[in-house]
Design a protein around this motif. Structure first.
Motif: not given
Length: 450
Positions: A367, A371, A404, A441-442, A445
């Motif tokens: 993960v 990412k 994700i 994080n999103s 990404a």
């Protein structure tokens, strides 16, 4: 004289009696009528008692049909050959195992293959009670049938092993291939897994769920019989020796992802109570010749009623796939499966294990590595090097973004499996929704895929 006699009798019959002041002739009439009815009752009772055989025969068919309707201990009449009478319990069980309707002197009641009691008073025609399926579905396989199907559970027939059982390839007498899961002789856990698997998936029919055909319960043995999948499991194709290029194309991988999502959606949204699989991983995704994916192995599944948003339970699952909130608190719901599914998508795209300690420090956790690659605008760098055909940028970005989102640290921000299917199947998803940041994080990404 006669006139005097008749007058006397008339006077006597007409006189009142102490019984409610009724006249004598009325009391005599009631007595005679009562006696006549009593005689008729006694005659009818005698006729019923004197013909038991006829009564038994007339009701035997009714009893049989009733028992078949209720699926409870169906009765079979078996003609006797006294010279072939079994001598002990083992022989009786063997005869029943080979053919419950065999023309032998079978004595007693058999429940799940175990002799409970004998009745040596029966002669001529014996009635044997066999519990074909106390679960009310599927086929009851005998231990002898499954031993023959696997050549005595030969090691050469092993096609899979797990923490709770060994899976054998079986060939039934009608030449049907089946996968037979023999639960390990750990009585407490084996019994629990057997019951959970049967309750969770026994009656379910879905294209993307492995069909459970039946079961075997004899003594300490607990076995589950599934449809056989020709192409094994996904883990073998992602991490096994398949040569320089994988036969599982990008298109096949996307079909596997979508098929798995549909199977999980049915478990989460199409059943009541809903089923949380709790062990979504590549080795539990089986494949047929057309690369159709089917979710299997429901031994760790949990049933969750609609009135409950989660259940607290002992943490079970496979390292690398378990959702962080479930691992830390034991609080389980369908979002735990969504997280595991996100890991599975990453595994299918990259060909990497969720956790691989043989890789450099920054690449051990799939993960974190993926990412980082996406946020550095290197989406193509995450592709499995064994993929011969490269996907379009649109298809790759869509699948990565869905993955994700599924592994978002906040379970409330993860999509439901039904939403996952929608996101995977619409072409403009990355461009229409990719710019909506959902956490740091999103956001990183999404920025990496613009």
């Amino acid at each position: 004289m006669s006139d005097n006699t008749e007058g006397f009798l008339s006077d006597q019959l007409s006189r009142s009696t102490p019984i409610f002041g009724l006249r004598l002739w009325i009391v005599l009439g009631i007595s005679v009528g009562t006696a006549f009815v009593l005689v008729l009752f006694l005659i009818a009772l005698w006729l019923m008692i004197s013909k038991p055989n006829k009564s038994t025969c007339s009701t035997s068919k009714d009893n049989k049909s009733t028992s078949q309707i209720s699926s409870t201990y169906p009765m079979h009449e078996i003609r006797i050959d006294k010279s072939k009478e079994p001598k002990n319990h083992k022989e009786v069980k063997s005869h029943i195992a080979s053919n419950p309707l065999l023309e032998l002197e079978l004595v007693g009641k058999v429940e799940n293959g175990a002799l409970l009691k004998e009745d040596s008073s029966l002669v001529g025609v014996r009635k044997v009670q066999v519990e074909v399926s106390h679960l009310g579905w599927g086929h009851w396989y005998t231990l002898k049938e499954l031993e023959e199907a696997t050549k005595g559970f030969d090691d050469d027939r092993v096609i899979g092993e797990g923490g709770y059982g060994i899976v054998y390839l079986g060939h039934l007498k009608n030449n049907t291939k089946v996968a037979i899961k023999n639960l390990l002789n750990n009585r407490g856990q084996a019994e629990r897994e057997f019951k959970v698997e049967v309750e969770a998936i026994g009656r379910v029919r879905h294209k993307n769920l492995v069909r459970l055909l039946g079961y075997c319960v004899e003594g300490d043995h607990r076995m589950l019989v599934y449809e056989y999948m020709d192409n094994g499991n996904l883990e073998q194709w992602l991490h096994g020796e398949v040569g320089p290029y994988s036969p599982v194309t990008w298109e096949a991988r996307m079909n596997i992802i979508i098929g798995t999502a549909k199977g999980l959606t049915y478990l989460h949204e199409g059943l009541e109570p809903k089923v949380v699989h709790r062990d979504v991983k590549s080795s539990n995704i089986l494949l047929d010749k057309q690369w159709t994916s089917k979710v299997s192995d429901f031994g760790l599944a949990k049933l969750l009623g609609s009135e409950r948003s989660y259940v607290t339970t002992r943490v079970m699952g496979t390292f690398g796939y378990v959702a962080p909130e479930y691992a830390s608190t034991g609080m389980l719901n369908e979002q735990s499966d969504v997280y595991s599914f996100g890991i599975l998508i990453m595994e299918i795209i990259s060909g990497r294990n969720p956790v691989d300690f043989t890789r450099p420090p920054g690449e051990v956790n799939l993960v974190d590595w993926l990412k980082t690659m996406v946020s550095n605008r290197n989406a193509e760098g995450v592709l499995d090097p064994k993929l011969r055909d490269k996907p379009s940028a649109r298809s790759l970005k869509r699948s990565l973004l869905v993955a994700i989102k599924c592994v978002d640290p906040d379970p409330q921000k993860r999509p439901k499996m039904g939403q996952v299917i929608h996101m995977l199947e619409i072409d403009d998803f990355p461009f229409r929704e990719g710019r909506q940041a959902e956490g740091n994080n999103s956001k990183h990404a999404n920025d990496g895929m613009k």
